[in-house]
Design a protein around this motif. Structure first.
Motif, PDB file in Angstrom:
ATOM      1  N   VAL A  87       0.955  -0.909  -0.164  1.00  0.00           N
ATOM      2  CA  VAL A  87      -0.200   0.146  -0.153  1.00  0.00           C
ATOM      3  C   VAL A  87       0.948   1.433   0.182  1.00  0.00           C
ATOM      4  N   THR A  88       0.323   1.908  -0.761  1.00  0.00           N
ATOM      5  CA  THR A  88       1.604   3.674  -0.751  1.00  0.00           C
ATOM      6  C   THR A  88       0.190   4.677  -0.931  1.00  0.00           C
ATOM      7  N   GLU A  89       0.768   6.474  -0.756  1.00  0.00           N
ATOM      8  CA  GLU A  89      -0.082   7.491  -0.404  1.00  0.00           C
ATOM      9  C   GLU A  89       0.703   7.911  -2.471  1.00  0.00           C
ATOM     10  N   ALA A  90      -0.618   7.497  -3.311  1.00  0.00           N
ATOM     11  CA  ALA A  90      -0.220   8.231  -4.845  1.00  0.00           C
ATOM     12  C   ALA A  90      -0.806   9.583  -4.913  1.00  0.00           C
ATOM     13  N   ALA A  91      -1.258  10.257  -3.306  1.00  0.00           N
ATOM     14  CA  ALA A  91      -2.003  11.431  -4.382  1.00  0.00           C
ATOM     15  C   ALA A  91      -2.858  11.625  -5.437  1.00  0.00           C
ATOM     16  N   ILE A  92      -4.290  10.083  -4.544  1.00  0.00           N
ATOM     17  CA  ILE A  92      -5.198  10.645  -6.698  1.00  0.00           C
ATOM     18  C   ILE A  92      -5.737  11.135  -6.915  1.00  0.00           C
ATOM     19  N   ARG A  93      -6.936  11.733  -5.247  1.00  0.00           N
ATOM     20  CA  ARG A  93      -7.944  12.547  -5.523  1.00  0.00           C
ATOM     21  C   ARG A  93      -6.820  13.818  -3.864  1.00  0.00           C
ATOM     22  N   LYS A  94      -6.120  13.019  -3.096  1.00  0.00           N
ATOM     23  CA  LYS A  94      -5.973  14.000  -1.625  1.00  0.00           C
ATOM     24  C   LYS A  94      -4.581  13.207  -1.603  1.00  0.00           C
ATOM     25  N   LEU A  95      -4.039  14.460  -0.751  1.00  0.00           N
ATOM     26  CA  LEU A  95      -2.284  13.906   0.084  1.00  0.00           C
ATOM     27  C   LEU A  95      -2.690  13.315   1.117  1.00  0.00           C
ATOM     28  N   ASN A  96      -1.232  12.676   1.675  1.00  0.00           N
ATOM     29  CA  ASN A  96      -1.660  12.266   2.298  1.00  0.00           C
ATOM     30  C   ASN A  96      -2.143  11.182   3.001  1.00  0.00           C
TER      31      ASN A  96
ATOM     32  N   LEU B 253     -17.433  10.157 -12.538  1.00  0.00           N
ATOM     33  CA  LEU B 253     -17.847  10.876 -13.709  1.00  0.00           C
ATOM     34  C   LEU B 253     -16.645  11.963 -13.468  1.00  0.00           C
ATOM     35  N   GLU B 254     -15.279  11.784 -12.560  1.00  0.00           N
ATOM     36  CA  GLU B 254     -14.519  11.932 -12.516  1.00  0.00           C
ATOM     37  C   GLU B 254     -13.284  11.464 -13.634  1.00  0.00           C
ATOM     38  N   GLN B 255     -12.586  12.203 -14.059  1.00  0.00           N
ATOM     39  CA  GLN B 255     -11.624  11.148 -14.558  1.00  0.00           C
ATOM     40  C   GLN B 255     -10.302  10.687 -13.006  1.00  0.00           C
ATOM     41  N   LEU B 256      -9.292   9.697 -13.969  1.00  0.00           N
ATOM     42  CA  LEU B 256      -8.377   9.240 -13.203  1.00  0.00           C
ATOM     43  C   LEU B 256      -7.292   9.474 -13.607  1.00  0.00           C
ATOM     44  N   PRO B 257      -6.596  10.489 -12.512  1.00  0.00           N
ATOM     45  CA  PRO B 257      -5.498  10.641 -12.836  1.00  0.00           C
ATOM     46  C   PRO B 257      -4.456   9.484 -12.899  1.00  0.00           C
ATOM     47  N   VAL B 258      -4.560   9.026 -14.207  1.00  0.00           N
ATOM     48  CA  VAL B 258      -3.249   7.608 -14.559  1.00  0.00           C
ATOM     49  C   VAL B 258      -1.785   7.924 -14.532  1.00  0.00           C
ATOM     50  N   GLU B 259      -1.840   9.455 -14.391  1.00  0.00           N
ATOM     51  CA  GLU B 259      -0.184   9.699 -14.728  1.00  0.00           C
ATOM     52  C   GLU B 259       0.337   9.355 -12.684  1.00  0.00           C
TER      53      GLU B 259
END
Length: 412
Positions: A23-32, A122-128
């Protein structure tokens, strides 16, 4: 706070040989926030799954349905924060790119990866961001990563949901560990949830395919929080075959019966944990519908009661306004229901109160008794339809002020 549900303890979650989790933190929607989970399966593992029946199913669900029938699944990747649903071709491309990235890290093929997403629709996944986070998840892979994974798949959950059990199969000790997430948008088929259950049992693929459906039907497809069916629901059963038991190939065997009982037990616990953590829930409600002509009409009655906002708010207020239950039974869709034969009880903490019979309020019913039962955190509604021998058990919860607050603020 969850209804009589404690957080898992890491020491009580057992590693399943052949499974590693990171498991990791990828900041996909929120930090930390732990929001990216990678599950690696040993070669030879078998995987089965069931998915949402929502026609607007998410991109990762579509990709899973393409990859799973090909077999030889070696990895699962789960992100929270963004559901990647209602995202069209771009969403599909993001899910496929996720699988490509995992395959490159683990030296497997993209078709051997199952992607899962949960969060805002309805929001795009920040795949990067997801791809950039994968090396961190890979570096964190460990056999005892279940505790972190249970936290890594949460969205509006207030508590992680995880449990382990062991059972003797073919003279070998078989381990099962599972995690689930979900708190709102819960209604079969499936409920808005993700569930992942792994075992080291050796079981043939055709039986695993049957078992995952049977377990889902008795657990995740028997819960409701708010009547909304999600776009992303998935329940995955993984079997690594490393326990050393003889391969289970016969559905009539004692070995299959033992494994099935353990899988169903754990699935029910994980499903009930979702209801206990229902958004804003203060009451856990068991719906026991008996005397049906068939199981399907029992489920119709259970859903009608469990979905009703009027019933759910009455339970939140501990108000024995129990005519609302009768109204729900009446509109459940049984056209020839004879209400003069129907009986309804409320029960909790060893006390059962007959509420209705012969088409109306039971002569013996006292509202003080109903109010006393409804004060409890765990309540059972028992209905006898007096139409046959079929029965079913389902689980739901109440509606509180917090349900509205949580869903009104969900994207903030």
């Amino acid at each position: 706070m969850p209804v009589l549900l404690s957080p898992p303890e890491a020491a009580n979650l057992l590693p399943v040989p052949g499974v590693r989790l990171g498991v990791t933190e990828a900041a996909i929607r929120k930090l930390n926030r732990r929001d990216l989970t990678l599950i690696e399966l040993a070669p030879g593992s078998r995987v089965a799954g069931v998915f949402t029946q929502n026609r607007f199913c998410a991109a990762p669900v579509q990709v899973c349905k393409q990859h799973l029938p090909q077999g030889d699944i070696r990895a699962l990747v789960i992100n929270t924060g963004i559901a990647n649903a209602g995202t069209g071709e771009q969403g599909l491309a993001a899910s496929n790119a996720t699988c490509d990235a995992v395959a490159g890290l683990l030296d497997i093929e993209a078709r051997q990866v199952l992607p899962f997403s949960t969060g805002v629709i309805l929001e795009q996944l920040p795949v990067e961001k997801l791809v950039a986070g994968l090396p961190g998840a890979q570096a964190a892979l460990q056999a005892d990563g279940w505790y972190e994974a249970a936290h890594g798949i949460m969205t509006t959950d207030t508590i992680a949901k995880a449990r382990s059990v062991q059972v003797n199969v073919g003279g070998k000790t078989v381990t099962l560990t599972g995690i689930s997430k979900g708190a709102g948008m819960i209604k079969p088929n499936m409920a808005t949830m993700l569930g992942f259950l792994a075992t080291d049992a050796d079981v043939a693929q055709p039986l695993l395919d049957v078992l995952v459906k049977e377990a889902a039907d008795l657990s995740f497809n028997s819960i409701t929080v708010d009547g909304d069916t999600s776009t992303n629901d998935s329940f995955i059963l993984m079997a690594t075959g490393q326990a050393g038991n003889p391969t289970i190939t016969d559905a009539a065997s004692a070995d299959y019966a033992a494994l099935r009982a353990a899988v169903v037990e754990l699935s029910i616990w994980l499903a009930q944990a979702i209801v206990r953590d229902g958004e804003g829930a203060t009451k856990f409600i068991t719906l026991r519908i008996e005397g049906g002509a068939d199981r399907e009409e029992c489920r119709k009655v259970g859903y009608a009661i469990g979905h009703s906002p009027l019933v759910k708010t009455a339970f939140f207020a501990s108000d024995p306004n129990l005519g609302r239950i009768l109204a729900a039974i009446g509109y459940a869709g049984i056209a020839d229901l004879d209400v003069s034969r129907l009986r309804v009880w409320l029960a909790s903490a060893g006390e059962e109160v007959l509420v209705a019979e012969k088409g109306g309020r039971a002569l013996s019913y006292q509202e003080e008794a109903g109010a006393r039962v409804m004060q409890e955190a765990e309540i059972t509604v028992r209905v006898d339809l007096a139409r046959g021998e079929a029965s079913t058990t389902m689980w739901s919860c109440d509606f509180s002020y917090d349900y509205v607050k949580i869903n009104a603020d969900y994207r903030s």
